[in-house]
Scaffold this motif. Structure first.
Motif, PDB file in Angstrom:
ATOM      1  N   ALA A 133       0.825  -1.205   0.000  1.00 21.59           N
ATOM      2  CA  ALA A 133       0.000   0.000   0.000  1.00 21.59           C
ATOM      3  C   ALA A 133       0.860   1.256   0.000  1.00 21.59           C
ATOM      4  O   ALA A 133       0.580   2.227  -0.728  1.00 21.59           O
ATOM      5  N   ALA A 134       1.922   1.247   0.804  1.00 19.85           N
ATOM      6  CA  ALA A 134       2.798   2.420   0.887  1.00 19.85           C
ATOM      7  C   ALA A 134       3.450   2.711  -0.464  1.00 19.85           C
ATOM      8  O   ALA A 134       3.520   3.870  -0.902  1.00 19.85           O
ATOM      9  N   ALA A 169       8.545   5.019  -3.219  1.00 18.90           N
ATOM     10  CA  ALA A 169       9.737   5.398  -2.467  1.00 18.90           C
ATOM     11  C   ALA A 169      10.619   6.379  -3.244  1.00 18.90           C
ATOM     12  O   ALA A 169      11.094   7.384  -2.691  1.00 18.90           O
ATOM     13  N   ALA A 170      10.846   6.099  -4.515  1.00 14.76           N
ATOM     14  CA  ALA A 170      11.755   6.928  -5.302  1.00 14.76           C
ATOM     15  C   ALA A 170      11.252   8.364  -5.437  1.00 14.76           C
ATOM     16  O   ALA A 170      12.048   9.288  -5.629  1.00 14.76           O
ATOM     17  N   SER A 171       9.951   8.554  -5.298  1.00 11.45           N
ATOM     18  CA  SER A 171       9.364   9.879  -5.473  1.00 11.45           C
ATOM     19  C   SER A 171       9.207  10.615  -4.156  1.00 11.45           C
ATOM     20  O   SER A 171       9.606  11.780  -4.026  1.00 11.45           O
ATOM     21  N   ILE A 172       8.635   9.950  -3.156  1.00 13.21           N
ATOM     22  CA  ILE A 172       8.385  10.646  -1.898  1.00 13.21           C
ATOM     23  C   ILE A 172       9.681  10.938  -1.159  1.00 13.21           C
ATOM     24  O   ILE A 172       9.777  11.891  -0.400  1.00 13.21           O
ATOM     25  N   ARG A 173      10.705  10.110  -1.390  1.00 12.30           N
ATOM     26  CA  ARG A 173      11.989  10.355  -0.745  1.00 12.30           C
ATOM     27  C   ARG A 173      12.502  11.760  -1.085  1.00 12.30           C
ATOM     28  O   ARG A 173      13.087  12.454  -0.246  1.00 12.30           O
ATOM     29  N   LEU A 192       5.097   9.879   8.009  1.00 11.58           N
ATOM     30  CA  LEU A 192       6.181   9.779   8.981  1.00 11.58           C
ATOM     31  C   LEU A 192       6.795   8.387   8.986  1.00 11.58           C
ATOM     32  O   LEU A 192       8.026   8.227   9.020  1.00 11.58           O
ATOM     33  N   TYR A 193       5.945   7.378   8.937  1.00 16.12           N
ATOM     34  CA  TYR A 193       6.453   6.003   8.913  1.00 16.12           C
ATOM     35  C   TYR A 193       7.213   5.731   7.618  1.00 16.12           C
ATOM     36  O   TYR A 193       8.208   5.000   7.612  1.00 16.12           O
ATOM     37  N   ARG A 194       6.766   6.352   6.532  1.00 16.30           N
ATOM     38  CA  ARG A 194       7.477   6.210   5.261  1.00 16.30           C
ATOM     39  C   ARG A 194       8.890   6.792   5.402  1.00 16.30           C
ATOM     40  O   ARG A 194       9.864   6.221   4.904  1.00 16.30           O
ATOM     41  N   ALA A 195       8.997   7.915   6.079  1.00 12.81           N
ATOM     42  CA  ALA A 195      10.309   8.525   6.299  1.00 12.81           C
ATOM     43  C   ALA A 195      11.217   7.595   7.094  1.00 12.81           C
ATOM     44  O   ALA A 195      12.417   7.508   6.834  1.00 12.81           O
ATOM     45  N   ARG A 196      10.640   6.893   8.039  1.00 14.43           N
ATOM     46  CA  ARG A 196      11.441   5.966   8.845  1.00 14.43           C
ATOM     47  C   ARG A 196      11.881   4.760   8.025  1.00 14.43           C
ATOM     48  O   ARG A 196      13.049   4.364   8.062  1.00 14.43           O
ATOM     49  N   THR A 197      10.959   4.137   7.289  1.00 18.98           N
ATOM     50  CA  THR A 197      11.301   2.926   6.534  1.00 18.98           C
ATOM     51  C   THR A 197      12.272   3.223   5.398  1.00 18.98           C
ATOM     52  O   THR A 197      12.997   2.330   4.954  1.00 18.98           O
ATOM     53  N   LEU A 198      12.310   4.478   4.939  1.00 13.66           N
ATOM     54  CA  LEU A 198      13.239   4.867   3.878  1.00 13.66           C
ATOM     55  C   LEU A 198      14.535   5.440   4.448  1.00 13.66           C
ATOM     56  O   LEU A 198      15.371   5.968   3.704  1.00 13.66           O
ATOM     57  N   ASP A 199      14.689   5.352   5.779  1.00 18.61           N
ATOM     58  CA  ASP A 199      15.899   5.817   6.472  1.00 18.61           C
ATOM     59  C   ASP A 199      16.160   7.303   6.295  1.00 18.61           C
ATOM     60  O   ASP A 199      17.309   7.758   6.337  1.00 18.61           O
TER      61      ASP A 199
END
Length: 349
Positions: free
Chosen positions: A227-228, A234-238, A265-272
């Protein structure tokens, strides 16, 4: 005269479960033995015409409804986005209710319409499967999904909204056969647009990744990963993250990607992008603001399903003057209870 179409035991069981009734209560109030009712539901014994009429009267369904093709019964495991506090009784009731509605849909759809346009799992990781699906659907690289409900319905994935009567479960996936996907979505007003979008994407992940798996915490994690990536690649929101992450930046990213601030916020964490300590501190901050229960909408608005409405309207045109509830072998009040919002326009004419 007895019908040549056999009694369908699954319909009786689903109807009883949708009413949250025990076998002992139904058998007692109908005036048959619990052992007989159990055999009816297992398909070991077929009720006599007299007993079938008694059951039909008890449930306020016509006797003909209890007969039908087993191929129209939704099957397979059901995956849920739920809280641990959800009881087995409520879960069973909701699954049964959704399956009964999907039986109606099966009767209205032509066989060639029962195919959802998705990619196969092919042992892809959750993120890879989401990227493959975005490509398959022709979504622009690096762009948010504007209207997820519309996107699903354009690809023949039925969103089935109804009020579950509890906030302990957001939704669940079920299928008609192996190729037509349905996501039952809790239509309660307590669920915000961003939460509903993530639920739909999560359950779509189950549909693609887990049709041959058993529900467990690991598959729930994989559905979240799918879902995320589907909603916020990832490549875009990062590229959108800037340090330090602030409440304002979280709100801006929520508005752009249409996922919750907590999910951003969780996306920021999982993407380091941030470390675990910073993530926990910011989570606590959101919690003190009351955002764990309900966040600001940040411009998001509800996405309303339309496919079921279209299926009903197309069926009405096809069957002519026959009332649609008769076509579905339902009592009129049962039909309006299930689809009252959809048929409101008809009632006004």
């Amino acid at each position: 005269m007895k019908s040549s179409v056999s009694f369908n035991p699954d319909k009786l069981r689903l109807l009883r479960e949708s009413c949250a009734l025990s076998q002992s209560r139904v058998s007692r109030e109908v005036g048959i033995s619990q052992a007989a009712l159990s055999k009816f539901e297992k398909g070991v014994l077929e009720p006599s015409e007299e007993t079938l009429c008694q059951l039909a009267e008890y449930f306020h369904f016509p006797p003909e409804w209890f007969r039908g093709d087993d191929g129209d019964i939704p099957s397979g495991l059901v995956f849920h986005r739920k809280r641990a506090a959800l009881t087995a009784t409520i879960r069973t009731r909701l699954e049964a209710e959704a399956k009964l509605r999907l039986i109606d849909v099966a009767k209205m759809l032509k066989p060639e319409e029962r195919i959802s346009n998705v990619v196969k799992h092919e042992n892809r990781s959750p993120a890879d499967a989401a990227r493959a699906l975005r490509k398959h659907w022709g979504l622009a690289t690096g762009k948010p999904v504007d209207n997820l409900v519309s996107l699903l319905e354009r690809n023949s994935i039925l969103v089935l909204p109804f009020d579950f009567g509890t906030d302990k479960i957001d939704g669940f996936f079920l299928s008609l056969g192996f190729d037509f996907f349905c996501i039952a979505l809790n239509d309660s007003s307590v669920f915000t647009p961003d939460r509903r979008r993530f639920t739909l994407a999560h359950e779509l992940g189950h549909a693609i990744l887990h049709r041959e798996s058993f529900p467990d915490p690991e598959v729930e994690k994989e559905a979240d990963e799918f879902a995320a990536e589907l909603l916020a690649p990832a490549a875009s929101i990062r590229k959108d993250f800037s340090i330090p992450i602030t409440l304002k930046s979280l709100a801006q990213l929520k508005s752009k990607w249409k996922i919750s601030m907590a999910a951003v916020l969780y996306r920021a964490r999982t993407l380091d992008v941030i470390d675990d300590k910073t993530w926990r501190r910011l989570c606590i901050y959101l919690s003190t603001l009351g955002y764990r229960k309900r966040e600001p909408l940040c411009g998001l608005s509800p996405e309303r399903p339309e496919l079921l409405t279209q299926i009903i309207e197309d069926t009405k045109k096809r069957i002519g003057t026959t009332p649609i509830w008769q076509y579905l072998q339902l009592e009129e009040d049962v039909f309006h209870q299930r689809y009252g919002g959809i048929t409101a326009q008809e009632e006004m004419t």
